[in-house]
Design a protein around this motif. Structure first.
Motif, PDB file in Angstrom:
ATOM      1  N   UNK A   4       0.860  -1.178   0.000  1.00 23.39           N
ATOM      2  CA  UNK A   4       0.000   0.000   0.000  1.00 23.39           C
ATOM      3  C   UNK A   4       0.900   1.232   0.000  1.00 23.39           C
ATOM      4  N   UNK A   5       0.651   2.150  -0.941  1.00 21.97           N
ATOM      5  CA  UNK A   5       1.536   3.315  -1.069  1.00 21.97           C
ATOM      6  C   UNK A   5       0.743   4.555  -1.441  1.00 21.97           C
ATOM      7  N   UNK A   6       1.291   5.698  -1.044  1.00 19.72           N
ATOM      8  CA  UNK A   6       0.802   6.990  -1.516  1.00 19.72           C
ATOM      9  C   UNK A   6       1.829   7.565  -2.460  1.00 19.72           C
ATOM     10  N   UNK A   7       1.378   8.115  -3.581  1.00 26.37           N
ATOM     11  CA  UNK A   7       2.307   8.717  -4.536  1.00 26.37           C
ATOM     12  C   UNK A   7       1.766  10.072  -4.975  1.00 26.37           C
ATOM     13  N   UNK A   8       2.587  11.089  -4.768  1.00 26.60           N
ATOM     14  CA  UNK A   8       2.247  12.459  -5.165  1.00 26.60           C
ATOM     15  C   UNK A   8       3.006  12.744  -6.453  1.00 26.60           C
ATOM     16  N   UNK A   9       2.277  12.734  -7.565  1.00 27.56           N
ATOM     17  CA  UNK A   9       2.908  12.949  -8.871  1.00 27.56           C
ATOM     18  C   UNK A   9       2.929  14.450  -9.135  1.00 27.56           C
ATOM     19  N   UNK A  10       3.873  15.108  -8.481  1.00 22.04           N
ATOM     20  CA  UNK A  10       3.970  16.557  -8.591  1.00 22.04           C
ATOM     21  C   UNK A  10       4.659  16.984  -9.867  1.00 22.04           C
ATOM     22  N   UNK A  11       4.413  18.221 -10.280  1.00 21.18           N
ATOM     23  CA  UNK A  11       5.040  18.728 -11.495  1.00 21.18           C
ATOM     24  C   UNK A  11       6.523  19.019 -11.297  1.00 21.18           C
ATOM     25  N   UNK A  12       6.946  19.168 -10.033  1.00 23.75           N
ATOM     26  CA  UNK A  12       8.368  19.394  -9.776  1.00 23.75           C
ATOM     27  C   UNK A  12       9.077  18.127  -9.321  1.00 23.75           C
ATOM     28  N   UNK A  13       8.367  17.261  -8.579  1.00 25.71           N
ATOM     29  CA  UNK A  13       8.971  16.020  -8.106  1.00 25.71           C
ATOM     30  C   UNK A  13       7.892  14.982  -7.838  1.00 25.71           C
ATOM     31  N   UNK A  15       6.799  12.102  -5.215  1.00 28.07           N
ATOM     32  CA  UNK A  15       7.025  11.689  -3.829  1.00 28.07           C
ATOM     33  C   UNK A  15       6.249  10.401  -3.592  1.00 28.07           C
ATOM     34  N   UNK A  16       6.912   9.449  -2.955  1.00 27.98           N
ATOM     35  CA  UNK A  16       6.322   8.128  -2.742  1.00 27.98           C
ATOM     36  C   UNK A  16       6.566   7.694  -1.310  1.00 27.98           C
ATOM     37  N   UNK A  17       5.510   7.217  -0.640  1.00 27.54           N
ATOM     38  CA  UNK A  17       5.664   6.697   0.718  1.00 27.54           C
ATOM     39  C   UNK A  17       4.905   5.375   0.826  1.00 27.54           C
ATOM     40  N   UNK A  19       3.222   2.248   3.116  1.00 29.81           N
ATOM     41  CA  UNK A  19       2.552   2.054   4.404  1.00 29.81           C
ATOM     42  C   UNK A  19       3.544   1.445   5.388  1.00 29.81           C
ATOM     43  N   UNK A  20       3.641   2.049   6.556  1.00 29.22           N
ATOM     44  CA  UNK A  20       4.576   1.566   7.564  1.00 29.22           C
ATOM     45  C   UNK A  20       5.937   2.224   7.501  1.00 29.22           C
ATOM     46  N   UNK A  21       6.160   3.062   6.478  1.00 27.19           N
ATOM     47  CA  UNK A  21       7.445   3.758   6.340  1.00 27.19           C
ATOM     48  C   UNK A  21       7.254   5.245   6.588  1.00 27.19           C
ATOM     49  N   UNK A  22       8.187   5.853   7.288  1.00 26.86           N
ATOM     50  CA  UNK A  22       8.112   7.287   7.578  1.00 26.86           C
ATOM     51  C   UNK A  22       8.916   8.108   6.573  1.00 26.86           C
ATOM     52  N   UNK A  23       9.800   7.453   5.850  1.00 19.39           N
ATOM     53  CA  UNK A  23      10.743   8.172   4.985  1.00 19.39           C
ATOM     54  C   UNK A  23      10.265   8.148   3.543  1.00 19.39           C
ATOM     55  N   UNK A  24       9.788   9.285   3.006  1.00 19.92           N
ATOM     56  CA  UNK A  24       9.331   9.291   1.624  1.00 19.92           C
ATOM     57  C   UNK A  24      10.498   9.307   0.638  1.00 19.92           C
ATOM     58  N   UNK A  25      10.281   8.704  -0.495  1.00 20.19           N
ATOM     59  CA  UNK A  25      11.224   8.774  -1.612  1.00 20.19           C
ATOM     60  C   UNK A  25      10.843   9.984  -2.462  1.00 20.19           C
ATOM     61  N   UNK A  26      11.827  10.807  -2.819  1.00 25.53           N
ATOM     62  CA  UNK A  26      11.583  11.993  -3.648  1.00 25.53           C
ATOM     63  C   UNK A  26      12.480  11.922  -4.881  1.00 25.53           C
ATOM     64  N   UNK A  27      11.879  11.995  -6.067  1.00 21.64           N
ATOM     65  CA  UNK A  27      12.627  12.000  -7.319  1.00 21.64           C
ATOM     66  C   UNK A  27      12.186  13.208  -8.136  1.00 21.64           C
ATOM     67  N   UNK A  28      13.114  14.087  -8.532  1.00 18.65           N
ATOM     68  CA  UNK A  28      12.732  15.221  -9.378  1.00 18.65           C
ATOM     69  C   UNK A  28      11.999  14.750 -10.636  1.00 18.65           C
ATOM     70  N   UNK A  29      10.903  15.437 -10.968  1.00 12.62           N
ATOM     71  CA  UNK A  29      10.125  15.063 -12.155  1.00 12.62           C
ATOM     72  C   UNK A  29      10.789  15.680 -13.390  1.00 12.62           C
ATOM     73  N   UNK A  30      11.877  15.036 -13.780  1.00 15.37           N
ATOM     74  CA  UNK A  30      12.677  15.523 -14.895  1.00 15.37           C
ATOM     75  C   UNK A  30      13.313  14.315 -15.577  1.00 15.37           C
ATOM     76  N   UNK A  31      13.303  14.303 -16.904  1.00 16.31           N
ATOM     77  CA  UNK A  31      13.877  13.187 -17.654  1.00 16.31           C
ATOM     78  C   UNK A  31      14.754  13.724 -18.787  1.00 16.31           C
ATOM     79  N   UNK A  32      15.594  12.847 -19.315  1.00 15.24           N
ATOM     80  CA  UNK A  32      16.401  13.160 -20.495  1.00 15.24           C
ATOM     81  C   UNK A  32      16.515  11.893 -21.328  1.00 15.24           C
ATOM     82  N   UNK A  33      16.708  12.009 -22.646  1.00 16.82           N
ATOM     83  CA  UNK A  33      16.885  10.806 -23.468  1.00 16.82           C
ATOM     84  C   UNK A  33      18.092  10.012 -22.980  1.00 16.82           C
TER      85      UNK A  33
END
Length: 363
Positions: A4-13, A15-17, A19-33
Motif C-alpha cells: 500500500x503506497x501513496x504517490x504524489x505525482x507533482x510537477x516538480x517532483x 514523492x512516494x511513501x 505504508x509503515x514507512x516514515x521516509x518518503x522517496x523523492x525523485x525530481x520530475x525531470x527526464x532526459x533521453x
C-alpha cells in the motif's frame, strides 16, 4: 504481497511513501533521453543514476531509454513539465512515477521473484489531481496507472540490468490539498486527531509548481461550489529568476529543479567563470515577493467568496519556499503553515487509499 503506497505525482517532483514507512522517496520530475553512459566513477547511490528502459501500455512510446530524476537534472537535453502539461495525461510523469515505484520495490525488498529473471512488485496506490483536473481526468488517470508495467535498470549502481514488473492493482484518486487536510486531521489508524479540521470548514491554498489549488473542505467533504484551482504555481517565478540571473550574470541554471534545490538549501551564491561569485538573493527576493502578493490576493478572494471558512492553511512545496514572503504580504490576516508541508499530500493519499480499502471513512 501487495504494498500500500501513496504517490504524489507533482510537477516538480514525485514523492512516494509506503505504508509503515516514515521516509518518503523523492525523485525530481525531470527526464532526459538515455544512451550508453561513459562512466568514470560509479555513483554512490542508485538514486543518483536512474537509467531505465520502461515498457508500459499507457505510454505513447514503449521500451524507450531515459535518464530520470537526479541523473537528468544537469543534462543539456532534459525535459521539465510546463504549464500546458496535464499530469493525468503526461508520459513524463508516468515514466518518473513508474521508476519511483520500481526503485522502491527493489530498495525496500518489496519485490518478489517473478518469471525468469524478472522481479515483481504489486501496489495499491493513493494519488491525486488538482481541483480543476479532477472531474474530467480522474478516471483517465486511474486507468493509465492500473495494470502491469515493466522497468529495467541499466547502468544504475546496485541495480545493473535488474528488470522489475510493477503491477498496480487498485488506485484511489483524490484532490490535492484535500488529502493533505485528511492527513492532518487523522492518526495513522484513521481515527480523528484534530476535531477542528475534521469537522470544520477549512480553506486550503496548496502551492505547487504549475498549479495552485484552493479546495474548501467542510467536515472532510469537498465543497463543489467554492473549491477552485489556478493554472499558476511557483515555477512561473523560478523561470523568471533563471532568466534574470542569466541576463545579469551569464549564469544559466540547467533546470528549474536545480534552482529549486538551491532555494530550498538557502544557497544563493553562484560561481561565475574564473573565481568570481555573486549573491542572487536580491533577484530571488524580488520574484518571490511578487509571487507572495499574488497568492495572498487569491486567498483573500476565496475567503470573501466563502466567509464560512474558519481558517486557511497554506501548504505544498511552494508554501515552504514562499512562507516568509506570504506572511509579510498577508499583514494582519492570519494564515496557517505546517512543517513538512510538501509531504502532506503524499501521506494523505496513503491514508485515503487505506480508508477506501477499509471502507470506513467516506473520503
Amino acid at each position: 504481497m501487495i504494498k500500500l503506497a501513496g504517490i504524489d505525482i507533482g510537477n516538480d517532483s514525485i514523492k512516494l511513501v509506503l505504508d509503515g514507512s516514515r521516509e518518503p522517496l523523492v525523485i525530481p520530475n525531470i527526464i532526459a533521453p538515455g544512451y550508453e553512459r561513459h562512466i568514470l566513477q560509479e555513483e554512490d547511490s542508485p538514486w543518483k543514476a536512474l537509467d531505465v528502459v520502461i515498457y508500459s501500455p499507457s505510454l505513447s512510446q514503449r521500451n524507450q531509454r531515459y535518464f530520470v530524476g537526479q541523473l537528468a537534472l544537469e543534462h543539456e537535453d532534459n525535459l521539465e513539465l510546463e504549464d500546458t502539461d496535464n499530469k493525468a495525461l503526461s508520459d513524463q510523469s508516468l515514466i518518473v512515477a513508474l521508476t519511483a515505484l520500481a526503485y522502491q520495490g527493489l530498495t525496500n525488498q518489496a519485490a518478489g521473484p517473478g518469471y525468469g529473471n524478472v522481479d515483481e512488485v504489486e501496489y495499491t496506490l493513493g494519488t491525486g489531481l488538482p481541483v480543476r483536473s479532477f472531474p474530467k481526468y480522474s478516471q483517465t488517470f486511474e486507468h493509465r496507472l492500473l495494470g502491469e508495467h515493466e522497468v529495467t535498470f541499466l547502468s544504475t549502481p546496485q541495480f545493473h540490468n535488474r528488470k522489475i514488473k510493477v503491477s498496480i492493482r487498485k488506485v484511489a484518486v483524490s484532490i490535492e490539498g484535500a488529502a493533505a487536510m485528511f492527513h492532518m486531521a487523522t492518526h495513522d489508524s484513521l481515527q480523528v486527531k484534530d476535531e477542528e479540521i475534521y469537522n470544520g470548514c477549512i480553506g486550503v491554498c496548496e502551492i505547487g509548481a504549475l498549479t495552485t489549488d484552493f479546495p474548501v473542505i467542510k467536515r472532510m467533504a469537498i465543497d463543489n461550489h467554492f473549491s477552485h484551482g489556478e493554472q499558476i504555481g511557483i515555477a512561473t517565478y523560478l523561470d523568471a529568476i533563471i532568466r534574470d540571473v542569466e541576463d545579469a550574470y551569464g549564469h544559466l541554471f540547467p533546470s528549474r529543479a536545480k534552482l529549486a534545490q538551491r532555494v530550498k538549501n538557502r544557497q544563493f551564491t553562484i560561481q561565475l567563470p574564473g573565481e568570481g561569485q555573486v549573491d542572487i538573493r536580491p533577484i530571488v527576493d524580488l520574484h518571490f515577493r511578487r509571487a507572495a502578493v499574488r497568492m495572498v490576493e487569491m486567498i483573500k478572494k476565496r475567503w470573501r467568496k466563502c466567509p464560512d471558512i474558519q481558517c486557511f492553511y497554506v501548504i505544498g512545496g511552494g508554501a515552504t519556499a514562499l512562507k516568509p514572503y506570504i506572511q509579510d504580504a498577508a499583514g494582519a490576516m492570519k494564515l496557517r503553515f505546517t512543517n513538512d508541508s510538501e509531504f502532506l499530500n503524499v501521506n494523505g493519499y496513503l491514508k485515503v487509499a487505506k480508508s477506501r480499502l477499509n471502507q470506513s471513512v467516506p473520503v
